[in-house]
Scaffold this motif. Structure first.
Motif, mmCIF file in Angstrom:
data_model
loop_
_atom_site.group_PDB
_atom_site.id
_atom_site.type_symbol
_atom_site.label_atom_id
_atom_site.label_comp_id
_atom_site.label_asym_id
_atom_site.label_seq_id
_atom_site.Cartn_x
_atom_site.Cartn_y
_atom_site.Cartn_z
ATOM 1 N N UNK A 91 -3.261 1.847 27.086
ATOM 2 C CA UNK A 91 -2.074 1.783 28.185
ATOM 3 C C UNK A 91 -2.569 3.095 29.102
ATOM 4 N N UNK A 92 -3.297 3.701 28.589
ATOM 5 C CA UNK A 92 -3.795 5.324 29.291
ATOM 6 C C UNK A 92 -4.799 4.893 30.525
ATOM 7 N N UNK A 93 -5.541 3.568 30.306
ATOM 8 C CA UNK A 93 -6.464 3.466 31.279
ATOM 9 C C UNK A 93 -5.829 3.148 32.510
ATOM 10 N N UNK A 94 -6.442 3.747 33.705
ATOM 11 C CA UNK A 94 -5.877 3.415 34.963
ATOM 12 C C UNK A 94 -6.108 1.790 35.345
ATOM 13 N N UNK A 95 -5.224 1.354 35.966
ATOM 14 C CA UNK A 95 -5.347 -0.121 36.823
ATOM 15 C C UNK A 95 -6.323 0.036 37.855
ATOM 16 N N UNK A 96 -6.926 -0.920 38.023
ATOM 17 C CA UNK A 96 -7.993 -1.317 39.152
ATOM 18 C C UNK A 96 -7.252 -1.323 40.466
ATOM 19 N N UNK A 97 -7.739 -0.538 41.385
ATOM 20 C CA UNK A 97 -7.129 -0.662 42.700
ATOM 21 C C UNK A 97 -8.175 -1.126 43.724
#
Length: 66
Positions: free
Chosen positions: A58-64
């Motif tokens: 959950x700490x991995x940032x989302x792809x933008x």
């Protein structure tokens, strides 16, 4: 008839031998308690590892998109 007599004597002798032997081993209750304890520890370790892995994922940032 000889076979039946032989089996009877062999069985009687073996049962008498078992009755003489006072040390028959440990009760199954302590073994069951140890196994239950090991299972409880394994479940706790698995739950902790699962929680840590989920927190890490959950700490991995989302792809933008750029």
């Amino acid at each position: 008839m000889h076979l039946i007599a032989y089996l009877h004597v062999a069985l009687t002798r073996r049962l008498a031998e078992l009755r003489r032997d006072g040390e028959r081993g440990d009760s199954p209750v302590p073994t069951a308690v140890i196994i239950f304890g090991l299972v409880a520890v394994a479940m706790a370790v698995t739950a902790i590892a699962l929680t840590k892995a989920n927190d890490w994922m959950n700490a991995i940032p989302s792809h933008s998109s750029p």
